[in-house]
Design a protein around this motif. Structure first.
Motif, PDB file in Angstrom:
ATOM      1  N   ASN A 105      -4.443-107.457 -82.734  1.00 21.96           N
ATOM      2  CA  ASN A 105      -5.062-108.040 -82.941  1.00 21.96           C
ATOM      3  C   ASN A 105      -6.322-107.244 -83.708  1.00 21.96           C
ATOM      4  O   ASN A 105      -7.392-107.529 -83.908  1.00 21.96           O
ATOM      5  CB  ASN A 105      -6.176-109.193 -81.377  1.00 21.96           C
ATOM      6  N   GLY A 106      -5.863-106.430 -83.621  1.00 22.71           N
ATOM      7  CA  GLY A 106      -6.132-105.105 -84.552  1.00 22.71           C
ATOM      8  C   GLY A 106      -7.455-104.333 -83.793  1.00 22.71           C
ATOM      9  O   GLY A 106      -8.182-103.783 -84.332  1.00 22.71           O
ATOM     10  N   SER A 107      -7.439-104.597 -82.910  1.00 17.05           N
ATOM     11  CA  SER A 107      -8.397-103.906 -80.996  1.00 17.05           C
ATOM     12  C   SER A 107      -7.210-102.790 -81.219  1.00 17.05           C
ATOM     13  O   SER A 107      -6.754-102.064 -81.946  1.00 17.05           O
ATOM     14  CB  SER A 107      -8.037-104.212 -80.137  1.00 17.05           C
ATOM     15  N   TYR A 108      -8.494-101.371 -81.380  1.00 12.66           N
ATOM     16  CA  TYR A 108      -8.393-100.077 -80.443  1.00 12.66           C
ATOM     17  C   TYR A 108      -7.322 -99.338 -79.755  1.00 12.66           C
ATOM     18  O   TYR A 108      -7.490-100.109 -78.643  1.00 12.66           O
ATOM     19  CB  TYR A 108      -9.623 -99.966 -80.753  1.00 12.66           C
ATOM     20  N   ALA A 109      -6.403 -99.020 -80.003  1.00  6.85           N
ATOM     21  CA  ALA A 109      -5.312 -98.197 -79.310  1.00  6.85           C
ATOM     22  C   ALA A 109      -5.138 -96.300 -79.793  1.00  6.85           C
ATOM     23  O   ALA A 109      -5.580 -96.722 -80.535  1.00  6.85           O
ATOM     24  CB  ALA A 109      -3.879 -98.757 -79.841  1.00  6.85           C
ATOM     25  N   ASN A 110      -4.442 -96.264 -78.178  1.00  9.46           N
ATOM     26  CA  ASN A 110      -4.190 -94.165 -78.379  1.00  9.46           C
ATOM     27  C   ASN A 110      -3.446 -94.200 -77.488  1.00  9.46           C
ATOM     28  O   ASN A 110      -2.507 -95.423 -77.077  1.00  9.46           O
ATOM     29  CB  ASN A 110      -6.181 -93.968 -78.318  1.00  9.46           C
ATOM     30  N   GLY A 111      -2.472 -92.928 -77.515  1.00 12.31           N
ATOM     31  CA  GLY A 111      -1.849 -92.272 -76.624  1.00 12.31           C
ATOM     32  C   GLY A 111      -1.118 -91.475 -77.340  1.00 12.31           C
ATOM     33  O   GLY A 111      -1.836 -90.566 -77.646  1.00 12.31           O
ATOM     34  N   PHE A 112      -0.414 -90.949 -76.620  1.00 12.24           N
ATOM     35  CA  PHE A 112       0.452 -89.530 -76.694  1.00 12.24           C
ATOM     36  C   PHE A 112       1.524 -90.088 -76.663  1.00 12.24           C
ATOM     37  O   PHE A 112       2.397 -90.296 -76.152  1.00 12.24           O
ATOM     38  CB  PHE A 112      -0.144 -88.670 -75.906  1.00 12.24           C
ATOM     39  N   TYR A 113       2.147 -88.619 -76.847  1.00  9.51           N
ATOM     40  CA  TYR A 113       3.781 -88.567 -77.229  1.00  9.51           C
ATOM     41  C   TYR A 113       4.447 -87.166 -76.642  1.00  9.51           C
ATOM     42  O   TYR A 113       3.854 -86.408 -77.162  1.00  9.51           O
ATOM     43  CB  TYR A 113       4.870 -89.022 -78.341  1.00  9.51           C
ATOM     44  N   THR A 114       5.510 -86.745 -76.101  1.00  8.22           N
ATOM     45  CA  THR A 114       5.817 -85.380 -75.883  1.00  8.22           C
ATOM     46  C   THR A 114       7.248 -85.380 -76.036  1.00  8.22           C
ATOM     47  O   THR A 114       8.331 -86.200 -75.973  1.00  8.22           O
ATOM     48  CB  THR A 114       5.328 -84.987 -74.392  1.00  8.22           C
ATOM     49  N   LEU A 115       7.463 -84.572 -76.175  1.00  8.51           N
ATOM     50  CA  LEU A 115       8.422 -84.507 -76.219  1.00  8.51           C
ATOM     51  C   LEU A 115       9.867 -82.751 -75.491  1.00  8.51           C
ATOM     52  O   LEU A 115       9.382 -81.923 -75.138  1.00  8.51           O
ATOM     53  CB  LEU A 115       9.475 -83.299 -77.870  1.00  8.51           C
ATOM     54  N   PRO A 137      -5.688 -80.587 -83.577  1.00  2.00           N
ATOM     55  CA  PRO A 137      -5.335 -80.190 -81.722  1.00  2.00           C
ATOM     56  C   PRO A 137      -4.792 -81.478 -80.836  1.00  2.00           C
ATOM     57  O   PRO A 137      -4.434 -82.625 -80.792  1.00  2.00           O
ATOM     58  CB  PRO A 137      -6.480 -79.536 -81.275  1.00  2.00           C
ATOM     59  N   GLY A 138      -5.005 -80.689 -79.671  1.00  2.82           N
ATOM     60  CA  GLY A 138      -4.168 -81.949 -78.583  1.00  2.82           C
ATOM     61  C   GLY A 138      -2.633 -81.846 -78.483  1.00  2.82           C
ATOM     62  O   GLY A 138      -1.709 -80.605 -79.152  1.00  2.82           O
ATOM     63  N   GLU A 139      -1.836 -82.532 -77.064  1.00  5.13           N
ATOM     64  CA  GLU A 139      -0.917 -82.352 -77.361  1.00  5.13           C
ATOM     65  C   GLU A 139       0.202 -83.551 -78.115  1.00  5.13           C
ATOM     66  O   GLU A 139       0.445 -84.521 -75.984  1.00  5.13           O
ATOM     67  CB  GLU A 139      -0.499 -81.913 -75.547  1.00  5.13           C
ATOM     68  N   GLY A 140       0.118 -83.980 -78.874  1.00  2.97           N
ATOM     69  CA  GLY A 140       0.735 -84.999 -79.280  1.00  2.97           C
ATOM     70  C   GLY A 140      -0.031 -86.654 -79.230  1.00  2.97           C
ATOM     71  O   GLY A 140       0.384 -87.745 -79.374  1.00  2.97           O
ATOM     72  N   TYR A 141      -1.306 -86.202 -78.758  1.00  2.00           N
ATOM     73  CA  TYR A 141      -2.204 -87.717 -79.092  1.00  2.00           C
ATOM     74  C   TYR A 141      -2.255 -88.191 -80.205  1.00  2.00           C
ATOM     75  O   TYR A 141      -2.514 -87.518 -81.438  1.00  2.00           O
ATOM     76  CB  TYR A 141      -4.061 -86.982 -78.866  1.00  2.00           C
ATOM     77  N   PHE A 142      -2.733 -89.160 -80.004  1.00  2.00           N
ATOM     78  CA  PHE A 142      -2.345 -90.271 -81.670  1.00  2.00           C
ATOM     79  C   PHE A 142      -4.050 -91.589 -81.261  1.00  2.00           C
ATOM     80  O   PHE A 142      -3.656 -91.764 -80.114  1.00  2.00           O
ATOM     81  CB  PHE A 142      -0.944 -90.781 -81.771  1.00  2.00           C
ATOM     82  N   ALA A 143      -3.904 -92.169 -82.779  1.00  2.48           N
ATOM     83  CA  ALA A 143      -4.906 -93.355 -82.188  1.00  2.48           C
ATOM     84  C   ALA A 143      -4.819 -94.247 -83.578  1.00  2.48           C
ATOM     85  O   ALA A 143      -4.214 -93.664 -84.629  1.00  2.48           O
ATOM     86  CB  ALA A 143      -6.465 -92.537 -82.158  1.00  2.48           C
ATOM     87  N   SER A 144      -5.437 -95.474 -82.908  1.00  2.00           N
ATOM     88  CA  SER A 144      -4.871 -96.391 -84.369  1.00  2.00           C
ATOM     89  C   SER A 144      -6.107 -96.297 -85.409  1.00  2.00           C
ATOM     90  O   SER A 144      -6.367 -96.638 -86.469  1.00  2.00           O
ATOM     91  CB  SER A 144      -5.230 -97.848 -84.047  1.00  2.00           C
ATOM     92  N   ARG A 145      -7.238 -95.484 -84.986  1.00  2.00           N
ATOM     93  CA  ARG A 145      -8.350 -95.514 -86.064  1.00  2.00           C
ATOM     94  C   ARG A 145      -8.067 -94.151 -85.344  1.00  2.00           C
ATOM     95  O   ARG A 145      -8.707 -93.343 -84.628  1.00  2.00           O
ATOM     96  CB  ARG A 145      -9.162 -96.484 -85.919  1.00  2.00           C
ATOM     97  N   SER A 146      -9.623 -92.934 -86.790  1.00  2.00           N
ATOM     98  CA  SER A 146      -9.691 -92.324 -86.640  1.00  2.00           C
ATOM     99  C   SER A 146     -11.066 -92.035 -86.197  1.00  2.00           C
ATOM    100  O   SER A 146     -11.591 -92.409 -86.767  1.00  2.00           O
ATOM    101  CB  SER A 146      -9.844 -91.251 -87.947  1.00  2.00           C
ATOM    102  N   GLY A 147     -11.195 -91.114 -84.841  1.00  2.00           N
ATOM    103  CA  GLY A 147     -12.113 -91.351 -84.120  1.00  2.00           C
ATOM    104  C   GLY A 147     -12.479 -89.793 -83.529  1.00  2.00           C
ATOM    105  O   GLY A 147     -14.194 -89.191 -84.109  1.00  2.00           O
ATOM    106  N   ASN A 148     -11.787 -88.965 -83.792  1.00  2.00           N
ATOM    107  CA  ASN A 148     -12.235 -87.423 -84.196  1.00  2.00           C
ATOM    108  C   ASN A 148     -10.921 -86.518 -83.783  1.00  2.00           C
ATOM    109  O   ASN A 148      -9.758 -86.585 -84.203  1.00  2.00           O
ATOM    110  CB  ASN A 148     -12.883 -87.157 -82.191  1.00  2.00           C
TER     111      ASN A 148
END
Length: 189
Positions: A105-115, A137-148
């Protein structure tokens, strides 16, 4: 004789037109982009005991270097948890790239991945890799839209692996307004 010449001329013009069209098509072939098949990852429960080799092996989808994947991860209580598994074919640096996180639905999503890797021979626990090079920076964080800068739209992590090393990539996504997320993932060597 004149009618015969006109008929031959018309046929020759049509033949030359078809030859010209064929030459243009063969000289500039249409490029067809291969559509990546969506693989649904097996979700795991949100509990504290999910960082083990047995849990990872019970749900992990195996992936290979050089191939692009598009994954779908279902959200349970707005959160999706899953693993993929990669075994290094050779000793070298591998880059893990996640991109194009989206919701239906195009809503915002985010998360992280770790090895992760297995703690030691025979131990069921997982431990995270150290000395991972990242593109932000950060430990694997990602998002559907750039916020920071901490949550980029494309997240890359590079780690040195020996031939035969197995990496478990743990995904943790959050999409409050969606039942699932999709994202692209690739391992480059």
């Amino acid at each position: 004789m004149k009618n015969h010449f006109l008929k031959v001329s018309a046929v020759a013009k049509r033949f030359l037109a078809l030859a010209l069209i064929a030459a243009l098509v063969l000289a500039n072939p249409l490029s067809v982009e291969a559509k990546t098949k969506v693989k649904t990852l097996k979700s795991i429960k949100n509990d504290a005991g999910n960082l083990t080799v047995s849990v990872a092996n019970s749900c992990a989808t195996e992936i290979k270097a050089g191939k692009s994947y598009k994954f779908k991860l279902k959200q349970k209580n707005h959160r999706g948890l899953s693993y993929v598994k990669f075994t290094a074919p050779a000793t070298k640096d591998y880059t893990f790239t996640l991109s194009k996180l989206s919701t239906p639905n195009g809503s915002y999503a985010n998360g992280f991945y770790t090895l992760y890797k297995q703690q030691a021979d025979g131990v069921d626990g997982l431990t995270s890799y150290e000395n991972i090079k990242t593109n932000a920076p950060g430990e694997g964080y990602f998002a559907s839209r750039s916020g920071n800068k901490r949550f980029p739209k494309t997240r890359k992590q590079t780690v040195s692996l020996n031939a035969g090393d197995t990496v478990y990539i743990f995904f943790d996504t959050l999409a409050i307004l969606a039942k699932h997320v999709t994202f692209n993932f690739k391992v480059s060597k």
